[in-house]
Enzyme design. Sequence first.
Site, PDB file in Angstrom:
ATOM      1  N   LYS A 136       0.637  -1.226   0.232  1.00 19.53           N
ATOM      2  CA  LYS A 136      -0.053   0.085  -0.081  1.00 19.53           C
ATOM      3  C   LYS A 136       0.828   1.319   0.023  1.00 19.53           C
ATOM      4  O   LYS A 136       0.574   2.179  -0.587  1.00 19.53           O
ATOM      5  CB  LYS A 136      -0.957   0.070   1.281  1.00 19.53           C
ATOM      6  CG  LYS A 136      -1.208  -0.880   1.916  1.00 19.53           C
ATOM      7  CD  LYS A 136      -2.343  -0.548   3.134  1.00 19.53           C
ATOM      8  CE  LYS A 136      -1.490  -0.477   4.393  1.00 19.53           C
ATOM      9  NZ  LYS A 136      -0.893  -1.512   4.836  1.00 19.53           N
ATOM     10  N   ARG A 187      12.348  -7.990   3.686  1.00 18.69           N
ATOM     11  CA  ARG A 187      11.884  -6.157   3.587  1.00 18.69           C
ATOM     12  C   ARG A 187      13.235  -5.713   4.570  1.00 18.69           C
ATOM     13  O   ARG A 187      13.436  -5.951   5.505  1.00 18.69           O
ATOM     14  CB  ARG A 187      10.783  -5.773   4.048  1.00 18.69           C
ATOM     15  CG  ARG A 187      10.481  -4.416   3.684  1.00 18.69           C
ATOM     16  CD  ARG A 187       8.942  -4.403   3.526  1.00 18.69           C
ATOM     17  NE  ARG A 187       8.163  -3.832   4.850  1.00 18.69           N
ATOM     18  CZ  ARG A 187       7.208  -3.142   4.987  1.00 18.69           C
ATOM     19  NH1 ARG A 187       6.547  -3.014   3.758  1.00 18.69           N
ATOM     20  NH2 ARG A 187       6.598  -3.021   5.828  1.00 18.69           N
ATOM     21  N   ARG A 236       0.860  -9.018  13.430  1.00 16.01           N
ATOM     22  CA  ARG A 236       0.203  -7.867  12.613  1.00 16.01           C
ATOM     23  C   ARG A 236      -0.769  -8.675  11.527  1.00 16.01           C
ATOM     24  O   ARG A 236      -1.838  -7.832  11.393  1.00 16.01           O
ATOM     25  CB  ARG A 236       1.304  -7.303  11.983  1.00 16.01           C
ATOM     26  CG  ARG A 236       2.296  -6.375  12.791  1.00 16.01           C
ATOM     27  CD  ARG A 236       3.422  -5.802  12.078  1.00 16.01           C
ATOM     28  NE  ARG A 236       3.059  -4.543  11.286  1.00 16.01           N
ATOM     29  CZ  ARG A 236       3.548  -4.106  10.124  1.00 16.01           C
ATOM     30  NH1 ARG A 236       5.028  -4.595   9.789  1.00 16.01           N
ATOM     31  NH2 ARG A 236       3.361  -3.063   9.704  1.00 16.01           N
ATOM     32  N   ARG A 280      13.407  -3.975   9.985  1.00 17.06           N
ATOM     33  CA  ARG A 280      12.420  -3.027  11.097  1.00 17.06           C
ATOM     34  C   ARG A 280      11.904  -4.205  12.123  1.00 17.06           C
ATOM     35  O   ARG A 280      11.458  -5.295  11.943  1.00 17.06           O
ATOM     36  CB  ARG A 280      11.351  -2.438  10.485  1.00 17.06           C
ATOM     37  CG  ARG A 280      11.713  -0.898  10.205  1.00 17.06           C
ATOM     38  CD  ARG A 280      10.595  -0.318   9.723  1.00 17.06           C
ATOM     39  NE  ARG A 280       9.166  -0.812   9.485  1.00 17.06           N
ATOM     40  CZ  ARG A 280       8.138  -0.380   8.677  1.00 17.06           C
ATOM     41  NH1 ARG A 280       8.264   0.653   7.975  1.00 17.06           N
ATOM     42  NH2 ARG A 280       7.105  -0.976   8.811  1.00 17.06           N
ATOM     43  N   ARG A 303      -7.772   1.911  10.153  1.00 13.41           N
ATOM     44  CA  ARG A 303      -7.501   0.619  10.555  1.00 13.41           C
ATOM     45  C   ARG A 303      -8.226  -0.236  11.466  1.00 13.41           C
ATOM     46  O   ARG A 303      -8.400  -1.400  11.701  1.00 13.41           O
ATOM     47  CB  ARG A 303      -5.894   0.534  11.138  1.00 13.41           C
ATOM     48  CG  ARG A 303      -4.891   0.088  10.128  1.00 13.41           C
ATOM     49  CD  ARG A 303      -3.717  -0.119  11.016  1.00 13.41           C
ATOM     50  NE  ARG A 303      -2.579  -0.688  10.596  1.00 13.41           N
ATOM     51  CZ  ARG A 303      -1.650  -0.012  10.055  1.00 13.41           C
ATOM     52  NH1 ARG A 303      -1.323   1.066   9.646  1.00 13.41           N
ATOM     53  NH2 ARG A 303      -0.672  -0.921   9.574  1.00 13.41           N
TER      54      ARG A 303
HETATM   55  P1  AMP Z   1       2.390   0.857   9.068  1.00 17.21           P
HETATM   56  O1  AMP Z   1       3.704   1.382   8.782  1.00 17.21           O
HETATM   57  O2  AMP Z   1       1.238   1.583   8.236  1.00 17.21           O
HETATM   58  O3  AMP Z   1       2.558  -0.558   8.667  1.00 17.21           O
HETATM   59  O4  AMP Z   1       2.302   0.949  10.416  1.00 17.21           O
HETATM   60  C1  AMP Z   1       3.273   0.524  11.486  1.00 17.21           C
HETATM   61  C2  AMP Z   1       2.542   0.230  12.983  1.00 17.21           C
HETATM   62  O5  AMP Z   1       2.059   1.709  13.223  1.00 17.21           O
HETATM   63  C3  AMP Z   1       1.413  -0.431  12.950  1.00 17.21           C
HETATM   64  O6  AMP Z   1       1.664  -1.731  13.063  1.00 17.21           O
HETATM   65  C4  AMP Z   1       0.701   0.137  14.062  1.00 17.21           C
HETATM   66  O7  AMP Z   1       1.367  -0.345  15.506  1.00 17.21           O
HETATM   67  C5  AMP Z   1       0.835   1.731  14.024  1.00 17.21           C
HETATM   68  N1  AMP Z   1      -0.212   2.262  13.115  1.00 17.21           N
HETATM   69  C6  AMP Z   1      -0.169   2.750  11.901  1.00 17.21           C
HETATM   70  N2  AMP Z   1      -1.258   3.289  11.597  1.00 17.21           N
HETATM   71  C7  AMP Z   1      -2.111   3.111  12.472  1.00 17.21           C
HETATM   72  C8  AMP Z   1      -3.455   3.214  12.768  1.00 17.21           C
HETATM   73  N3  AMP Z   1      -4.188   4.027  11.872  1.00 17.21           N
HETATM   74  N4  AMP Z   1      -3.900   2.927  14.047  1.00 17.21           N
HETATM   75  C9  AMP Z   1      -3.269   1.956  14.925  1.00 17.21           C
HETATM   76  N5  AMP Z   1      -1.868   1.764  14.866  1.00 17.21           N
HETATM   77  C10 AMP Z   1      -1.400   2.233  13.635  1.00 17.21           C
END
Ligand code: AMP
Length: 214
Positions: free
Chosen positions: A13, A127, A171, A160, A88
């Site tokens: 995404k 990754r 996740r 990461r 989310r």
């Molecule tokens: P991402 O880079 O979008 O995969 O986000 C990394 C982490 O940030 C996720 O696994 C969550 O812990 C947190 N996170 C990002 N966006 C959200 C959201 N909209 N709601 C809750 N946690 C979020």
Amino acid sequence: MIIIMLGAPGAGKGTQAARIADAYHIPHISTGDIFRANIKGGTELGKKAKSYMDAGKLVPDELVCDLVADRIAQDDCKDGCILDGFPRTIPQAKSLDEAVAKMGTKVDFAVNVDVPDQVIIDRMSGRRACLKCGATYHVEYKKPKQEGICDVCGSELVLRDDDKPETVKTRLDVYHEQTQPLIDFYEKKGVLLTVDGTQPMDDVFAQIRKGLGD
Ligand code: AMP
């Protein structure tokens, strides 16, 4: 035009959101990037978010919703924006509906990048990320010019914490439980656009452009 990106972690995404932002000249707002920047900057928000993120869990809705509502009300979003990683959960989607209604607008498209779990697991273990500038690579599919070094800023690339296999499993569970219901939510609103995220990146982007009416 307000576009949101749906899809499991590692579905691609972020990459597609960046390309859409470029093509449509709208800001790319990634809540994950906002949290990572806050962690790096040692802010209160960063401190609160870090333990959830490292464990592969979602940061509580109350830490995310106002932050996004404030961000999309800024001037650079007046022609729209692309939200990557938000909403989310159903409460986040409802809060977004309220925020955009206040702005006299609505979510135009929810792009669902569809990828099976096993493909996600293979992708994420390979990754690599640059913690300095946020660029991401893959040991097989998107190699940096020099192994282990970021093309953009020359820093060292790492796996990461939230891409580690045990965290990826959490996740994905969190995704199926809390985020997948959003597919139905946006389908009922008639704004869902599902694309096959297992295809090469350019083909996925072409599917999205076609779906957005280009
Ligand atoms: P991402 O880079 O979008 O995969 O986000 C990394 C982490 O940030 C996720 O696994 C969550 O812990 C947190 N996170 C990002 N966006 C959200 C959201 N909209 N709601 C809750 N946690 C979020």
